[in-house]
Design a protein around this motif. Structure first.
Motif, PDB file in Angstrom:
ATOM      1  N   THR A   1      -9.732  -4.625  -6.108  1.00  0.00           N
ATOM      2  CA  THR A   1     -10.457  -5.829  -6.524  1.00  0.00           C
ATOM      3  C   THR A   1     -11.733  -5.382  -7.217  1.00  0.00           C
ATOM      4  O   THR A   1     -12.416  -4.462  -6.764  1.00  0.00           O
ATOM      5  CB  THR A   1     -10.833  -6.742  -5.336  1.00  0.00           C
TER       6      THR A   1
ATOM      7  N   GLY B   1     -15.436  -6.337  -9.190  1.00  0.00           N
ATOM      8  CA  GLY B   1     -16.539  -7.236  -9.507  1.00  0.00           C
ATOM      9  C   GLY B   1     -17.155  -6.794 -10.826  1.00  0.00           C
ATOM     10  O   GLY B   1     -17.241  -5.599 -11.108  1.00  0.00           O
TER      11      GLY B   1
ATOM     12  N   LYS C   1     -11.618 -14.302 -14.321  1.00  0.00           N
ATOM     13  CA  LYS C   1     -11.916 -13.345 -13.240  1.00  0.00           C
ATOM     14  C   LYS C   1     -12.724 -14.013 -12.122  1.00  0.00           C
ATOM     15  O   LYS C   1     -13.680 -14.743 -12.391  1.00  0.00           O
ATOM     16  CB  LYS C   1     -12.715 -12.153 -13.803  1.00  0.00           C
TER      17      LYS C   1
ATOM     18  N   PHE D   1     -14.669 -12.552  -9.667  1.00  0.00           N
ATOM     19  CA  PHE D   1     -15.911 -11.938  -9.189  1.00  0.00           C
ATOM     20  C   PHE D   1     -16.775 -11.453 -10.356  1.00  0.00           C
ATOM     21  O   PHE D   1     -16.770 -10.281 -10.728  1.00  0.00           O
ATOM     22  CB  PHE D   1     -15.595 -10.784  -8.234  1.00  0.00           C
TER      23      PHE D   1
ATOM     24  N   TYR E   1     -20.678 -11.662 -12.291  1.00  0.00           N
ATOM     25  CA  TYR E   1     -22.093 -12.002 -12.135  1.00  0.00           C
ATOM     26  C   TYR E   1     -22.775 -11.890 -13.498  1.00  0.00           C
ATOM     27  O   TYR E   1     -22.698 -10.856 -14.170  1.00  0.00           O
ATOM     28  CB  TYR E   1     -22.753 -11.058 -11.123  1.00  0.00           C
TER      29      TYR E   1
ATOM     30  N   LEU F   1     -21.836  -9.420  -5.193  1.00  0.00           N
ATOM     31  CA  LEU F   1     -20.504  -8.858  -5.400  1.00  0.00           C
ATOM     32  C   LEU F   1     -20.036  -8.101  -4.160  1.00  0.00           C
ATOM     33  O   LEU F   1     -18.862  -8.125  -3.799  1.00  0.00           O
ATOM     34  CB  LEU F   1     -20.480  -7.962  -6.642  1.00  0.00           C
TER      35      LEU F   1
ATOM     36  N   LYS G   1     -18.512 -10.289  -1.645  1.00  0.00           N
ATOM     37  CA  LYS G   1     -17.143 -10.689  -1.971  1.00  0.00           C
ATOM     38  C   LYS G   1     -16.159  -9.602  -1.577  1.00  0.00           C
ATOM     39  O   LYS G   1     -14.960  -9.727  -1.805  1.00  0.00           O
ATOM     40  CB  LYS G   1     -16.997 -10.982  -3.472  1.00  0.00           C
TER      41      LYS G   1
ATOM     42  N   VAL H   1     -15.522  -6.745  -2.890  1.00  0.00           N
ATOM     43  CA  VAL H   1     -14.772  -6.079  -3.954  1.00  0.00           C
ATOM     44  C   VAL H   1     -14.750  -4.576  -3.676  1.00  0.00           C
ATOM     45  O   VAL H   1     -15.616  -4.055  -2.971  1.00  0.00           O
ATOM     46  CB  VAL H   1     -15.384  -6.362  -5.352  1.00  0.00           C
TER      47      VAL H   1
END
Ligand code: TXA
Ligand code: MG
Length: 357
Positions: free
Chosen positions: A271, A273, A287, A289, A291, A313, A316, A318
């Protein structure tokens, strides 16, 4: 959090433009009594204690989980306080103060006798900064003492730039948290050592070398070699580190390159970010994730956002965070310094082995 006893933490929400006087007085009282108060500055949040009480200083290291061989900055509200904590203060100190204070510049001078060794971790020099944030100023002035404060993150976490970051890291470990919203600069202060000739920048930050050279033309970056003892002890630790692996793409690689790299990683089951410049956000609409780190041409926006980006992130969960490197000029020097540290798993060299800019 380990074996430490949790304590009651009072949380106050203050307006950084016009902070409520009663609340400031409460915070100042906690400091005077030797307690810990987290407060916003214009750079990052600080974990503050009375800078002249060695017992309070010890509490900082405990609350943060920070090795006590890493010295602290003393924050002041006026130049009278500087005279109290420094010794043989050179003229250039006042010249820099006039130009950059209050603001994101920390100056190292000889340590005055009143400063406990706990503050300087045994060094005979002391780091001094006059912050610009009104909450910080009022709090220090009202406590009527220099306030020792490292960045208010748990050791090894990105520095906190929002109230929620400090609540996450330090609730239950300090007496009071003052939430004053998002910090302006977002990266820690520039640290300059005035006890050496020529003066050396030990940590790049919001004030750039070229700005400093307008006042001290021969100022340089510290060019310490890896093998030498770091001059600024803090530089040898892994700081600003997310749990995820941060991978840096070549300078200004562009949004498309970022996307391609991420998609290749996603194919292997990771995964990812993404830290993305505003102009490229549309590329990442699919997507989950992503920022937004601000406009490509406005690197101060990126500076103000990178620590939050890393935290968000990371939350999350990732596996990997992708970000483009930026040109090492102006605030880009400090941005790259922090990104490299976040991307490294081990000890980082000082910002020395770099062509002068
Ligand atoms: O923007 C900032 O500077 C924030 C806010 C809260 O003011 N504070 C901050 O503190 O970043 P801290 O403790 O996270 O980083 C202070 C840095 C460390 O790298 C430390 O080693 C260095 O300054 N330092 C402090 N005193 C020093 C001294 N006497 N000689 C050399 N380096 C020193
Ligand atoms: Mg720090």
């Amino acid at each position: 959090m380990g074996m430490e006893t949790m304590m009651e933490t009072q949380i106050l929400y203050l307006d950084p433009i016009d902070p409520d006087r009663k609340s400031i007085e409460k915070g100042a009282e906690v400091l005077q009594k030797g307690g810990l108060v987290v407060f916003p500055t214009e750079t990052v949040y600080g974990l503050g204690a009375n800078g002249l009480l060695k017992e309070s200083i010890k509490k900082i290291y405990e609350a943060k989980g920070r090795p006590s061989d890493n010295p602290l900055i003393l924050h002041i509200a006026d130049l009278k306080m500087a005279k109290k904590i420094g010794k043989e203060i050179p003229d250039m100190f006042y010249a820099l103060a006039k130009r950059f204070w209050p603001g994101p510049l920390t100056m190292i001078v000889k340590k005055g006798d009143e400063v406990p060794w706990e503050v300087t971790a045994g060094l005979d020099t002391v780091a001094i900064r006059m912050p610009k944030n009104k909450i910080a100023q009022d709090l220090i002035a009202c406590a009527d003492t220099p306030v020792a404060a490292p960045s208010a993150n748990l050791s090894g976490k990105p520095s906190p730039t929002k109230g929620e970051h400090v609540i996450e890291d330090l609730k239950g470990r300090v007496d009071m948290i003052i939430d004053g919203g998002s910090t302006e600069v977002g990266l820690e202060s520039t640290v300059i050592d005035l006890t050496v000739t020529p003066p050396q920048i030990l940590r790049p930050g919001g004030i750039t070398l070229s700005e400093i050279r307008e006042v001290i033309p021969d100022a340089v970056y510290d060019r310490i070699k890896d093998t030498q003892k770091p001059r600024s002890p803090g530089m040898k630790y892994r700081h600003y580190a997310p749990e995820a692996e941060l991978i840096l793409l070549p300078k200004e690689a562009g949004g498309k390159a970022l996307l391609d790299r991420g998609q290749a990683l996603e194919k292997t089951g990771k995964t990812v970010g993404y830290m993305v410049f505003q102009e490229d956000m549309a590329l990442f609409s699919e997507k989950p994730f992503v920022y937004d780190i601000g406009r490509r041409q406005q690197k101060k926006e990126m500076a103000a956002r990178i620590f939050d980006a890393l935290r968000v992130l990371d939350q999350k969960k990732v596996d990997i965070i992708l970000c483009e490197e930026v040109e090492e000029k102006e605030v880009g020097v400090a941005i790259m310094n922090r990104l490299r540290k976040a991307a490294s798993k081990g000890i980082m060299p000082l910002p020395g082995e770099r062509k002068e800019i």
